[in-house]
Design a protein around this motif. Structure first.
Motif, PDB file in Angstrom:
ATOM      1  N   ASP A  70       0.824  -1.083  -0.054  1.00 46.25           N
ATOM      2  CA  ASP A  70       0.081   0.131  -0.118  1.00 46.25           C
ATOM      3  C   ASP A  70       0.780   1.177   0.054  1.00 46.25           C
ATOM      4  N   LEU A  71       0.671   2.149  -1.111  1.00 48.41           N
ATOM      5  CA  LEU A  71       1.496   3.195  -1.079  1.00 48.41           C
ATOM      6  C   LEU A  71       0.683   4.498  -1.253  1.00 48.41           C
ATOM      7  N   LEU A  72       1.221   5.665  -1.021  1.00 49.23           N
ATOM      8  CA  LEU A  72       0.269   6.670  -0.891  1.00 49.23           C
ATOM      9  C   LEU A  72      -0.440   7.141  -2.022  1.00 49.23           C
ATOM     10  N   PRO A  73      -1.636   7.648  -2.170  1.00 47.90           N
ATOM     11  CA  PRO A  73      -2.514   7.817  -3.621  1.00 47.90           C
ATOM     12  C   PRO A  73      -1.972   9.066  -4.181  1.00 47.90           C
ATOM     13  N   ILE A  74      -2.024   8.885  -5.687  1.00 46.66           N
ATOM     14  CA  ILE A  74      -1.493   9.899  -6.688  1.00 46.66           C
ATOM     15  C   ILE A  74      -2.547  10.924  -6.842  1.00 46.66           C
ATOM     16  N   MET A  75      -2.726  12.307  -6.496  1.00 43.13           N
ATOM     17  CA  MET A  75      -3.619  13.253  -6.901  1.00 43.13           C
ATOM     18  C   MET A  75      -3.137  13.597  -8.382  1.00 43.13           C
ATOM     19  N   GLY A  76      -3.851  13.443  -9.170  1.00 42.52           N
ATOM     20  CA  GLY A  76      -3.641  13.976 -10.625  1.00 42.52           C
ATOM     21  C   GLY A  76      -4.388  15.396 -10.707  1.00 42.52           C
ATOM     22  N   ASN A  77      -3.906  16.155 -11.511  1.00 41.13           N
ATOM     23  CA  ASN A  77      -4.408  17.363 -11.843  1.00 41.13           C
ATOM     24  C   ASN A  77      -4.130  17.879 -13.534  1.00 41.13           C
ATOM     25  N   GLU A  78      -5.261  17.724 -14.251  1.00 36.11           N
ATOM     26  CA  GLU A  78      -5.235  17.859 -15.584  1.00 36.11           C
ATOM     27  C   GLU A  78      -4.331  16.840 -15.962  1.00 36.11           C
ATOM     28  N   GLY A  79      -4.412  15.845 -15.789  1.00 33.53           N
ATOM     29  CA  GLY A  79      -3.582  14.791 -16.178  1.00 33.53           C
ATOM     30  C   GLY A  79      -2.271  14.643 -15.896  1.00 33.53           C
ATOM     31  N   TYR A  80      -1.682  15.481 -15.089  1.00 33.38           N
ATOM     32  CA  TYR A  80      -0.279  15.283 -14.489  1.00 33.38           C
ATOM     33  C   TYR A  80      -0.310  15.096 -12.872  1.00 33.38           C
ATOM     34  N   GLY A  81       0.471  14.096 -12.809  1.00 33.93           N
ATOM     35  CA  GLY A  81       0.701  13.798 -10.977  1.00 33.93           C
ATOM     36  C   GLY A  81       2.094  13.841 -10.615  1.00 33.93           C
ATOM     37  N   TRP A  82       2.472  14.180  -9.358  1.00 34.08           N
ATOM     38  CA  TRP A  82       3.681  13.897  -8.880  1.00 34.08           C
ATOM     39  C   TRP A  82       3.598  13.640  -7.388  1.00 34.08           C
ATOM     40  N   ILE A  83       4.463  12.811  -6.995  1.00 36.17           N
ATOM     41  CA  ILE A  83       4.532  12.602  -5.463  1.00 36.17           C
ATOM     42  C   ILE A  83       5.800  11.986  -5.038  1.00 36.17           C
ATOM     43  N   ALA A  84       6.318  12.321  -3.927  1.00 41.62           N
ATOM     44  CA  ALA A  84       7.454  11.874  -3.218  1.00 41.62           C
ATOM     45  C   ALA A  84       7.277  11.526  -1.712  1.00 41.62           C
ATOM     46  N   PHE A  85       7.621  10.450  -1.067  1.00 38.44           N
ATOM     47  CA  PHE A  85       7.352   9.991  -0.022  1.00 38.44           C
ATOM     48  C   PHE A  85       8.412   9.047   0.520  1.00 38.44           C
ATOM     49  N   TYR A  86       8.483   8.965   1.843  1.00 33.32           N
ATOM     50  CA  TYR A  86       9.406   7.978   2.570  1.00 33.32           C
ATOM     51  C   TYR A  86       8.673   6.866   3.144  1.00 33.32           C
ATOM     52  N   ASP A  87       9.308   5.492   2.933  1.00 32.44           N
ATOM     53  CA  ASP A  87       8.533   4.193   3.255  1.00 32.44           C
ATOM     54  C   ASP A  87       9.405   3.482   3.853  1.00 32.44           C
ATOM     55  N   LYS A  88       9.162   2.839   5.123  1.00 32.86           N
ATOM     56  CA  LYS A  88      10.197   1.961   5.833  1.00 32.86           C
ATOM     57  C   LYS A  88       9.646   0.533   6.009  1.00 32.86           C
ATOM     58  N   ARG A  89       8.553   0.297   5.074  1.00 31.84           N
ATOM     59  CA  ARG A  89       7.739  -1.078   5.224  1.00 31.84           C
ATOM     60  C   ARG A  89       8.629  -2.028   4.152  1.00 31.84           C
ATOM     61  N   PHE A  90       9.663  -1.475   3.360  1.00 32.12           N
ATOM     62  CA  PHE A  90      10.129  -2.512   2.461  1.00 32.12           C
ATOM     63  C   PHE A  90      11.467  -2.013   2.095  1.00 32.12           C
ATOM     64  N   THR A  91      12.284  -2.635   1.416  1.00 26.31           N
ATOM     65  CA  THR A  91      13.659  -2.268   1.118  1.00 26.31           C
ATOM     66  C   THR A  91      13.480  -2.347  -0.554  1.00 26.31           C
ATOM     67  N   VAL A  92      14.464  -1.692  -1.277  1.00 25.43           N
ATOM     68  CA  VAL A  92      14.534  -1.657  -2.772  1.00 25.43           C
ATOM     69  C   VAL A  92      14.668  -3.309  -3.080  1.00 25.43           C
ATOM     70  N   ALA A  93      15.621  -3.871  -2.457  1.00 24.02           N
ATOM     71  CA  ALA A  93      15.876  -5.334  -2.759  1.00 24.02           C
ATOM     72  C   ALA A  93      14.534  -6.287  -2.708  1.00 24.02           C
ATOM     73  N   GLU A  94      13.665  -5.828  -1.818  1.00 26.30           N
ATOM     74  CA  GLU A  94      12.592  -6.612  -1.571  1.00 26.30           C
ATOM     75  C   GLU A  94      11.694  -6.543  -2.739  1.00 26.30           C
ATOM     76  N   ILE A  95      11.499  -5.257  -3.395  1.00 30.53           N
ATOM     77  CA  ILE A  95      10.455  -4.931  -4.493  1.00 30.53           C
ATOM     78  C   ILE A  95      11.086  -5.307  -5.919  1.00 30.53           C
ATOM     79  N   LEU A  96      12.246  -5.386  -6.226  1.00 36.64           N
ATOM     80  CA  LEU A  96      12.886  -5.734  -7.439  1.00 36.64           C
ATOM     81  C   LEU A  96      12.237  -6.908  -8.095  1.00 36.64           C
ATOM     82  N   GLY A  97      11.805  -6.611  -9.155  1.00 34.63           N
ATOM     83  CA  GLY A  97      10.847  -7.499 -10.034  1.00 34.63           C
ATOM     84  C   GLY A  97       9.453  -7.618  -9.841  1.00 34.63           C
TER      85      GLY A  97
END
Length: 168
Positions: free
Chosen positions: A107-134
Motif C-alpha cells: 500500500d502506497l500513498l495515492p496519486i493526485m492527478g491534476n489536468e492529467g499530471y501527477g507528482w508525489i514523493a514520500f518515505y516508506d520503511k515497510r520494504f527495501t528496494v531489494a525486496e520489491i525488485l521484479g
C-alpha cells in the motif's frame, strides 16, 4: 552554521531527489483499452535511514470528471512483475507480513492527478528496494478507500511498470 549539523531528514531527502541516483525504477505505461496515453516513472532511492524514498511522476492520467480535472488514483506494489494481458497477471498486493489492508507493504500513498499530471514523493520503511525488485508498480482507476479488504476497492489497473534495478 554547519549545514550538515542542521540537516533534517527532509533536507536530506531533498538532496537525494535532486542529486541522488535511484536504486531502482519502474517505467509505467497505460492500459491499452482504457488509458493508452498514460505514462510515468517511479524512482526508488535508498536512504541513510534504512527506508526507501519513493518519487513518482505521471502524465496523461485519465480525467474521470468527478472533481473537474482533479482526481485521485491508488498506487500499489503488486506481487508479480508481469504487466502483460492488460495487467491481469500482477497478482495481489505485495504483503510479505500478511498484514491487513492498508498496513501492508504494497500500500502506497495515492496519486493526485491534476489536468492529467501527477507528482508525489514520500518515505516508506515497510520494504527495501531489494525486496520489491521484479515486482509490479500499479496505478488503479480509483482512490484507495484504506478500508476494504484485501486491496482498498481501488478498481481496475490503469497503469503498470516493473520495478527494475537502475543501471546508468
Amino acid at each position: 552554521m554547519n549545514q550538515s549539523a542542521a540537516a533534517t531528514p527532509g533536507d536530506q531527502f531533498a538532496q537525494i531527489l535532486r542529486f541522488g541516483t535511484p536504486a531502482a525504477l519502474a517505467w509505467v505505461h497505460g492500459n491499452t483499452s482504457f488509458a493508452p496515453a498514460l505514462s510515468g516513472v517511479v524512482r526508488f532511492y535508498d536512504t541513510p535511514y534504512g527506508g526507501v524514498l519513493v518519487e513518482g511522476e505521471f502524465f496523461q492520467l485519465p480525467n474521470k470528471g468527478i472533481l473537474g480535472s482533479t482526481a485521485f488514483y491508488a498506487m500499489h506494489i503488486h506481487e508479480n512483475g508481469d504487466c502483460s494481458a492488460s495487467f491481469t497477471h500482477t497478482g495481489g498486493h505485495y504483503n510479505p507480513t500478511h498484514t491487513e489492508h492498508p498496513w501492508h507493504s504494497g500500500d502506497l500513498l495515492p496519486i493526485m492527478g491534476n489536468e492529467g499530471y501527477g507528482w508525489i514523493a514520500f518515505y516508506d520503511k515497510r520494504f527495501t528496494v531489494a525486496e520489491i525488485l521484479g515486482r509490479s508498480l500499479v496505478l488503479h482507476l480509483n482512490a484507495d478507500d484504506f478500508t476494504s479488504q484485501p486491496s482498498g476497492n481501488s478498481g481496475m489497473i490503469i497503469g503498470c511498470g516493473i520495478v527494475r534495478k537502475y543501471t546508468p
